[in-house]
Motif scaffolding. Structure first.
Motif, PDB file in Angstrom:
ATOM      1  N   GLY A  20     -22.865  11.574  63.419  1.00 47.91           N
ATOM      2  CA  GLY A  20     -22.297  10.641  62.258  1.00 47.91           C
ATOM      3  C   GLY A  20     -23.078   9.184  62.042  1.00 47.91           C
ATOM      4  N   ASP A  21     -22.290   8.449  61.322  1.00 42.97           N
ATOM      5  CA  ASP A  21     -22.444   7.177  61.002  1.00 42.97           C
ATOM      6  C   ASP A  21     -22.903   6.299  62.253  1.00 42.97           C
ATOM      7  N   TRP A  24     -26.288   7.130  63.690  1.00 42.82           N
ATOM      8  CA  TRP A  24     -27.483   6.640  63.024  1.00 42.82           C
ATOM      9  C   TRP A  24     -27.527   5.016  63.130  1.00 42.82           C
ATOM     10  N   GLN A  25     -26.157   4.333  63.018  1.00 44.15           N
ATOM     11  CA  GLN A  25     -26.216   2.974  63.185  1.00 44.15           C
ATOM     12  C   GLN A  25     -26.691   2.478  64.536  1.00 44.15           C
ATOM     13  N   ILE A  79     -26.491   8.104  54.618  1.00 43.62           N
ATOM     14  CA  ILE A  79     -26.085   7.306  55.987  1.00 43.62           C
ATOM     15  C   ILE A  79     -26.899   5.940  55.853  1.00 43.62           C
ATOM     16  N   TYR A  80     -28.303   6.145  55.663  1.00 41.35           N
ATOM     17  CA  TYR A  80     -29.041   4.644  55.858  1.00 41.35           C
ATOM     18  C   TYR A  80     -28.704   3.946  54.444  1.00 41.35           C
ATOM     19  N   LEU A  82     -25.779   3.869  52.808  1.00 41.96           N
ATOM     20  CA  LEU A  82     -24.613   3.097  52.983  1.00 41.96           C
ATOM     21  C   LEU A  82     -24.571   2.128  53.983  1.00 41.96           C
ATOM     22  N   ASN A  83     -25.193   2.118  55.107  1.00 44.79           N
ATOM     23  CA  ASN A  83     -25.457   1.389  56.274  1.00 44.79           C
ATOM     24  C   ASN A  83     -26.000   0.234  55.442  1.00 44.79           C
TER      25      ASN A  83
END
Length: 95
Positions: A20-21, A24-25, A79-80, A82-83
Protein backbone atom coordinates in the motif's frame (compact mmCIF):
# COMPACT_ATOMS: atom_id res chain seq x y z
CA UNK A 1 -6.52 -16.57 -24.11
CA UNK A 2 -8.44 -13.46 -23.00
CA UNK A 3 -9.68 -15.33 -19.92
CA UNK A 4 -6.10 -16.21 -18.94
CA UNK A 5 -5.00 -12.61 -19.30
CA UNK A 6 -7.87 -11.45 -17.09
CA UNK A 7 -6.82 -14.00 -14.46
CA UNK A 8 -3.21 -12.77 -14.60
CA UNK A 9 -4.33 -9.15 -14.33
CA UNK A 10 -6.39 -9.94 -11.23
CA UNK A 11 -3.55 -11.91 -9.66
CA UNK A 12 -1.05 -9.09 -10.24
CA UNK A 13 -3.54 -6.52 -8.93
CA UNK A 14 -4.02 -8.66 -5.81
CA UNK A 15 -0.26 -8.91 -5.26
CA UNK A 16 0.20 -5.17 -5.77
CA UNK A 17 -2.59 -4.37 -3.32
CA UNK A 18 -0.48 -5.90 -0.52
CA UNK A 19 1.99 -3.06 -0.97
CA UNK A 20 0.00 0.00 0.00
CA UNK A 21 0.72 3.69 0.17
CA UNK A 22 2.79 3.37 3.34
CA UNK A 23 5.18 0.91 1.73
CA UNK A 24 5.79 3.13 -1.32
CA UNK A 25 6.00 6.31 0.76
CA UNK A 26 8.69 4.70 2.92
CA UNK A 27 10.67 3.55 -0.14
CA UNK A 28 10.37 7.01 -1.67
CA UNK A 29 11.30 8.83 1.54
CA UNK A 30 14.30 6.59 2.22
CA UNK A 31 15.27 6.30 -1.46
CA UNK A 32 15.32 2.52 -1.19
CA UNK A 33 14.76 -0.12 -3.86
CA UNK A 34 11.45 -1.99 -3.34
CA UNK A 35 13.13 -5.36 -2.84
CA UNK A 36 10.16 -6.93 -1.06
CA UNK A 37 7.85 -6.01 -3.91
CA UNK A 38 10.24 -7.31 -6.57
CA UNK A 39 10.79 -10.50 -4.52
CA UNK A 40 7.05 -11.15 -4.42
CA UNK A 41 6.77 -10.56 -8.18
CA UNK A 42 9.62 -13.02 -8.67
CA UNK A 43 8.21 -15.68 -6.30
CA UNK A 44 4.82 -15.44 -7.97
CA UNK A 45 6.42 -16.09 -11.35
CA UNK A 46 5.28 -12.83 -12.89
CA UNK A 47 8.81 -11.70 -13.74
CA UNK A 48 9.49 -14.93 -15.63
CA UNK A 49 6.44 -14.66 -17.87
CA UNK A 50 8.37 -14.50 -21.16
CA UNK A 51 11.21 -16.86 -20.25
CA UNK A 52 10.76 -20.22 -22.01
CA UNK A 53 9.66 -23.12 -19.80
CA UNK A 54 12.85 -25.07 -20.55
CA UNK A 55 14.81 -22.25 -18.90
CA UNK A 56 12.63 -22.07 -15.79
CA UNK A 57 10.11 -19.49 -16.96
CA UNK A 58 6.44 -19.65 -17.77
CA UNK A 59 6.73 -19.31 -21.53
CA UNK A 60 3.72 -17.02 -21.76
CA UNK A 61 2.79 -14.76 -24.64
CA UNK A 62 3.69 -11.11 -25.10
CA UNK A 63 0.03 -10.32 -24.34
CA UNK A 64 0.37 -11.97 -20.93
CA UNK A 65 3.61 -10.12 -20.17
CA UNK A 66 2.08 -6.80 -21.23
CA UNK A 67 -0.95 -7.37 -19.01
CA UNK A 68 1.32 -8.16 -16.05
CA UNK A 69 3.45 -5.06 -16.56
CA UNK A 70 0.44 -2.81 -17.18
CA UNK A 71 -1.02 -3.75 -13.81
CA UNK A 72 2.28 -3.14 -12.01
CA UNK A 73 2.76 0.20 -13.75
CA UNK A 74 -0.80 1.34 -13.03
CA UNK A 75 -0.41 0.72 -9.30
CA UNK A 76 2.99 2.39 -9.07
CA UNK A 77 1.97 5.43 -11.12
CA UNK A 78 -1.20 5.95 -9.10
CA UNK A 79 0.67 5.76 -5.81
CA UNK A 80 3.53 8.01 -6.91
CA UNK A 81 1.25 10.64 -8.42
CA UNK A 82 -1.01 10.67 -5.38
CA UNK A 83 2.02 11.05 -3.12
CA UNK A 84 3.36 13.84 -5.32
CA UNK A 85 0.04 15.70 -5.25
CA UNK A 86 -0.25 15.30 -1.48
CA UNK A 87 3.31 16.57 -0.96
CA UNK A 88 2.90 19.44 -3.43
CA UNK A 89 -0.64 20.70 -2.95
CA UNK A 90 0.16 23.95 -4.69
CA UNK A 91 -0.22 23.37 -8.48
CA UNK A 92 2.53 25.97 -9.10
CA UNK A 93 5.02 23.41 -7.76
CA UNK A 94 3.96 20.93 -10.46
CA UNK A 95 5.67 22.79 -13.26
Amino acid sequence: MIEHIIIYREAVRNLCSRFGDGYWQEKDRERKYPIEFVSELTKSGFLSALIPVEYGGQGLSISHACAIMEEVIIIIIIIYYLNFILKNKDPKKWM
